[in-house]
Design a protein around this motif. Structure first.
Motif, PDB file in Angstrom:
ATOM      1  N   HIS A 186       0.838  -1.204   0.000  1.00 24.57           N
ATOM      2  CA  HIS A 186       0.000   0.000   0.000  1.00 24.57           C
ATOM      3  C   HIS A 186       0.872   1.252   0.000  1.00 24.57           C
ATOM      4  CE1 HIS A 186      -3.763  -2.216   1.779  1.00 24.57           C
ATOM      5  NE2 HIS A 186      -3.319  -2.749   0.665  1.00 24.57           N
ATOM      6  N   GLN A 244      -8.422   0.379  -6.974  1.00 23.98           N
ATOM      7  CA  GLN A 244      -8.191  -0.862  -6.220  1.00 23.98           C
ATOM      8  C   GLN A 244      -8.941  -2.027  -6.821  1.00 23.98           C
ATOM      9  OE1 GLN A 244      -8.091  -1.207  -1.878  1.00 23.98           O
ATOM     10  NE2 GLN A 244      -8.399   0.999  -1.799  1.00 23.98           N
ATOM     11  N   GLU A 261      -8.076  -4.259   2.072  1.00 28.72           N
ATOM     12  CA  GLU A 261      -8.602  -2.997   1.556  1.00 28.72           C
ATOM     13  C   GLU A 261      -7.808  -1.804   2.100  1.00 28.72           C
ATOM     14  OE1 GLU A 261     -12.760  -2.444   2.263  1.00 28.72           O
ATOM     15  OE2 GLU A 261     -12.753  -0.527   1.170  1.00 28.72           O
ATOM     16  N   THR A 302      -5.076  -6.014  -4.331  1.00 30.94           N
ATOM     17  CA  THR A 302      -4.767  -6.236  -2.913  1.00 30.94           C
ATOM     18  C   THR A 302      -5.756  -7.187  -2.253  1.00 30.94           C
ATOM     19  OG1 THR A 302      -4.429  -5.098  -0.788  1.00 30.94           O
ATOM     20  CG2 THR A 302      -6.051  -4.113  -2.265  1.00 30.94           C
TER      21      THR A 302
END
Ligand code: CTP
Length: 409
Positions: free
Chosen positions: A223, A252, A243, A240
């Motif tokens: 991230h 995302q 979250e 990912t």
């Protein structure tokens, strides 16, 4: 650049609201002053019920401000709002968040927030019921949509002894978000026009309908790379398993298993200029996945594992000219030699190796220490630093590789 040099010489307004977490602002103010910032603190009237003005004045770079009216300067909110390079509100109460979202200036802090053009970081702290209330969540999303940075509260013991989400984020998490908030101003757009794809988090491989085989990856390093790339102007796709709070410039894609991650990345890999595989992909997965839930009365399940596809090696095989491919390697010995082997086997440009047997390094920690092994240059060692700082160093190496490849293609 270290975090302390990011804050050095900056005029930072710290807003402190009336909540039990007000005492934690002491640690934040001290950190910022030690890092070379000029800190002007604003307390709301309610904050004075929780912490002494004298304490915060002693720690800040100028006497604490509490009111629109008793300050030496006639219009303190515009002076503070205009001078600020960054405003952080820690803790932020539901009232402050609501007033700020509605644009209502009811005290010096809200007036300053409305009078500023500086980036703002809001760090909520309140009881779980209040944090989860639809009005508070709506106000948070309004602030987010206006570009306000939110440091979400953490799970933990709350005032009154109950446990839940709502505790003020740890100082290092607040500092990390403040660093991100300052970065776009400092960013040189050095990755603008580039499509950067980042994977993050540990994959979870189902055993049956309820159980999974997982690993300890928190997703924080991936991230941080995604945020740092966006702050350099890149268009970022983040694939990912964990979250991340929304951030501008980042799309995302949520996945769970190695197979889903592989399918997601293979779709977009051809358009990527840079791919950073920071995810901890499971090397093995249960096969077959039991139908429904394995019941205790059926005995201990015979879990058989098969190898997952090596996504990174697959990407290495289809790497197009000009594309930079970056892997991560978690090692416990022979760091550089093992990483070099993986770099060659998987046809990578860079591999970021960390020795996960060291304290404070890698999985689950806020910090990391890495050696960046390159196909073109000498390895670069980055000593223990926040994951944000590590991400910046990784992107420095990525940019060097991009230039190098462009010169040779
Ligand atoms: N990786 C991947 N697909 C897998 C396993 C790993 O794409 N099935 C990627 C990871 O995202 C990471 C890199 O490969 O970027 C390093 O993985 P690692 O497991 O350390 O390397 P291996 O070559 O599998 O070696 P070993 O596990 O034996 O150390």
């Amino acid at each position: 650049m270290t975090e302390s040099s990011i804050f050095s010489g900056k005029f930072i307004v710290v807003g402190v609201c009336g909540g039990i977490a007000a005492y934690k602002s002491v640690e934040l103010i001290r950190y910022l002053v030690d890092a070379g910032a000029h800190v002007a603190t604003i307390m709301t009237p309610d904050a004075e019920h929780f912490i002494g003005k004298t304490t915060l004045t002693a720690l800040s770079s100028e006497p604490v401000h509490t009111s629109l009216w008793d300050d030496q300067s006639v219009i303190p909110h515009t002076r503070l709002g205009q001078k600020a390079d960054l405003i952080v509100v820690a803790p932020a109460t539901a009232r402050l968040i609501g007033s700020y979202a509605a644009g209502i200036s009811s005290d010096l802090l809200t007036a300053t927030l409305i009078a500023t053009r500086a980036p703002v970081v809001v760090c909520p702290a309140m009881h779980t019921e209040m944090w989860e209330h639809v009005a508070v969540q709506h106000n948070i999303s309004v602030l987010r949509s206006r570009g306000v940075f939110i440091t979400p509260p953490e799970e933990g013991r709350l005032a009154g002894g109950d446990v839940g989400k709502g505790r003020l984020a740890a100082t290092h998490s607040i500092v990390e978000v403040m660093t991100q908030a300052l970065q776009p101003q400092m960013g040189n757009g050095s990755l603008s026009g580039k499509h950067v794809v980042v994977t993050a988090g540990g994959t979870r491989e189902p055993i049956d309908a309820v159980r999974v085989l997982a690993n300890r990856s928190s997703g924080k390093q991936g991230h941080a790379v995604a945020r740092a790339a966006a702050s350099r102007g890149a268009l970022v796709t983040l694939i990912t398993t964990v979250e991340m709070s929304p951030a501008s410039g980042i799309t995302q894609v949520q996945v769970e298993t190695a197979q889903q991650m592989q399918e997601a990345i293979e779709k977009i890999a051809p358009s990527a200029d840079v791919i950073v595989m920071a995810a901890a992909v499971a090397d093995f997965r249960p096969v077959p996945i039991a139908d429904g839930k394995w019941k205790k009365e059926d005995g201990v399940p015979p879990i058989v594992l098969e190898a997952t596809p090596d996504i990174l090696a697959g990407l290495g095989k289809i790497k197009r000219p000009g594309q930079v491919l970056v892997g991560f390697a978690a090692e416990t010995s022979n760091l550089v030699a093992n990483a070099q082997g993986k770099l060659e086997r998987k046809n990578l440009d860079l591999i970021v190796a960390n020795d996960v047997s060291l304290p404070e390094v890698g999985f689950g920690h806020e910090t990391n220490a890495v050696t960046i092994v390159s196909a073109y240059d000498e390895p670069v060692t980055v000593d223990l630093a926040s994951k944000t700082t590590i991400a910046q160093r990784v992107l420095d190496s990525v940019e060097k590789s991009l230039h190098r490849i462009q010169e040779h293609t």
